[in-house]
Design a protein around this motif. Structure first.
Motif, short mmCIF file in Angstrom:
data_model
loop_
_atom_site.label_atom_id
_atom_site.label_comp_id
_atom_site.label_asym_id
_atom_site.label_seq_id
_atom_site.Cartn_x
_atom_site.Cartn_y
_atom_site.Cartn_z
N PRO A 100 -16.54 -0.44 -24.75
CA PRO A 100 -16.26 -1.69 -25.47
C PRO A 100 -17.50 -2.45 -25.90
CG PRO A 100 -14.79 -1.49 -23.58
CD PRO A 100 -15.81 -0.41 -23.45
N GLN A 101 -18.65 -2.16 -25.31
CA GLN A 101 -19.91 -2.77 -25.77
C GLN A 101 -20.50 -2.04 -26.99
OE1 GLN A 101 -21.44 -2.36 -21.49
NE2 GLN A 101 -22.75 -3.97 -22.32
N ASN A 102 -19.85 -0.98 -27.41
CA ASN A 102 -20.34 -0.09 -28.47
C ASN A 102 -21.59 0.67 -28.02
OD1 ASN A 102 -20.04 1.19 -30.96
ND2 ASN A 102 -21.36 -0.28 -32.01
N LEU A 103 -21.70 0.92 -26.73
CA LEU A 103 -22.74 1.81 -26.22
C LEU A 103 -22.23 3.25 -26.28
CD1 LEU A 103 -23.97 -0.21 -23.10
CD2 LEU A 103 -25.14 0.07 -25.30
N VAL A 104 -23.16 4.19 -26.37
CA VAL A 104 -22.81 5.59 -26.57
C VAL A 104 -23.43 6.46 -25.48
CG1 VAL A 104 -23.03 7.59 -28.11
CG2 VAL A 104 -22.60 5.30 -29.07
N PHE A 105 -22.63 7.37 -24.94
CA PHE A 105 -23.13 8.52 -24.18
C PHE A 105 -22.76 9.75 -24.97
CE2 PHE A 105 -22.36 12.19 -21.53
CZ PHE A 105 -23.47 12.24 -20.71
N ASP A 106 -23.74 10.60 -25.29
CA ASP A 106 -23.41 11.85 -25.97
C ASP A 106 -24.28 12.98 -25.42
OD1 ASP A 106 -25.76 10.94 -27.19
OD2 ASP A 106 -24.85 10.73 -29.18
N SER A 107 -23.67 14.16 -25.31
CA SER A 107 -24.37 15.28 -24.71
C SER A 107 -23.79 16.60 -25.20
CB SER A 107 -24.27 15.20 -23.17
OG SER A 107 -25.17 16.11 -22.56
N HIS A 108 -24.59 17.65 -25.05
CA HIS A 108 -24.23 19.00 -25.48
C HIS A 108 -24.29 19.90 -24.25
CE1 HIS A 108 -25.53 22.81 -27.92
NE2 HIS A 108 -24.24 22.85 -27.60
N PHE A 109 -23.22 20.66 -24.00
CA PHE A 109 -23.13 21.50 -22.81
C PHE A 109 -23.15 22.98 -23.19
CE2 PHE A 109 -21.55 17.44 -21.55
CZ PHE A 109 -21.86 17.31 -20.21
N ASP A 110 -23.86 23.77 -22.38
CA ASP A 110 -23.91 25.22 -22.58
C ASP A 110 -22.68 25.92 -22.03
OD1 ASP A 110 -26.46 24.92 -23.68
OD2 ASP A 110 -27.43 25.19 -21.73
N ASP A 111 -22.16 25.37 -20.92
CA ASP A 111 -21.02 25.97 -20.23
C ASP A 111 -20.30 24.85 -19.48
OD1 ASP A 111 -19.25 27.84 -19.14
OD2 ASP A 111 -20.83 29.28 -18.70
N TYR A 112 -19.24 25.20 -18.79
CA TYR A 112 -18.39 24.21 -18.12
C TYR A 112 -19.21 23.29 -17.21
CZ TYR A 112 -14.26 22.64 -15.44
OH TYR A 112 -13.25 21.90 -14.83
N ASN A 113 -19.39 22.03 -17.63
CA ASN A 113 -20.16 21.01 -16.90
C ASN A 113 -21.63 21.37 -16.71
OD1 ASN A 113 -18.03 19.00 -16.12
ND2 ASN A 113 -17.16 20.79 -15.10
N LEU A 114 -22.14 22.32 -17.46
CA LEU A 114 -23.52 22.78 -17.26
C LEU A 114 -24.34 22.64 -18.54
CD1 LEU A 114 -22.82 26.05 -15.24
CD2 LEU A 114 -23.63 23.85 -14.34
N PRO A 115 -25.62 22.31 -18.43
CA PRO A 115 -26.37 22.08 -17.18
C PRO A 115 -26.02 20.73 -16.55
CG PRO A 115 -27.77 21.66 -19.07
CD PRO A 115 -26.49 22.21 -19.63
N LYS A 116 -26.24 20.66 -15.25
CA LYS A 116 -26.00 19.43 -14.50
C LYS A 116 -27.14 19.24 -13.52
CE LYS A 116 -22.61 17.09 -11.54
NZ LYS A 116 -21.28 17.18 -10.89
N GLY A 117 -27.76 18.07 -13.57
CA GLY A 117 -28.95 17.83 -12.76
C GLY A 117 -28.70 17.25 -11.39
#
Length: 214
Positions: A100-117
């Protein structure tokens, strides 16, 4: 199309309405979840457009205004999952969230939930940018429990170029991508296509199919 968070441009009247979201595990409407929503999608040669109407009586933002890829799922947000190849194998897919603040999270995944740090991320390749242009209209007051809110509207536009390398862009007539759309609060919520307990919100085999037609 003017991206102003209103969904009043003529293009939205001609768009595909996906209907009211349902329980993620049941596939049925549920009143037990305080957040509800629906989505509308449409496209042209340059962009993919998504509009959300979210009903929520207590709106939560609470992130710094300049936050980069904040963990929006921990409060209120919409979420879009995109698998351009449409095969549901969880290889090479995208996640975009807008709160609702118009903030963005965006990401690209190679596989199911991966990579994950680890527990605090990074989640996927967070350096990837969806190049989204978005606007949000809030119906209520963020982070204020003294009133009752009614929800928020999100209008978003993504250039096809953001997905180059993962699909033919723009799509051709008849191409099928898999997608899912969620209205979320506190890492839960409702979905366009239910998961039925077969994984988490990233389970591409449970995303719905979107067919592009001219």
């Amino acid at each position: 199309m003017t991206i102003d968070g209103s969904l009043l441009d003529k293009g939205w009247r001609d768009a595909a309405h996906l209907g009211s979201f349902v329980g993620v595990s049941t596939g049925k409407p549920t009143e037990r979840i305080h957040v509800q929503g629906d989505a509308t999608i449409f496209w042209d040669e340059s962009y993919f457009y998504v509009g959300f109407h979210v009903n929520d009586r207590k709106l939560r933002g609470g992130f710094p205004k300049d936050a980069v890829d904040p963990h929006l799922w921990e409060r209120d947000t919409i979420e879009i999952m995109i698998d351009p190849k449409g095969d549901g194998d969880n290889k090479d897919y995208f996640e975009i969230q807008i709160n609702p603040q118009n903030l963005v999270f965006d990401s690209h995944f190679d596989d199911y939930n991966l990579p994950k740090g680890g527990p605090n991320g990074p989640f996927g390749h967070e350096a990837w940018s969806s190049e989204v242009k978005s606007a949000v209209t809030v119906r209520g007051t963020l982070d204020d429990d003294s009133d009752t809110d009614s929800g928020y509207t999100v209008e978003a536009r993504f250039p096809w170029s953001a997905f180059e390398g993962s699909a033919k862009v723009p799509p051709e007539d008849g191409d099928v991508w898999r997608m899912n759309f969620y209205a979320m609060e506190n890492n839960g919520g409702v979905a366009w296509s239910p998961i039925y307990g077969k994984g988490n919100f990233h389970k591409a085999s449970r995303f719905g199919r979107v067919t592009f037609k001219r």
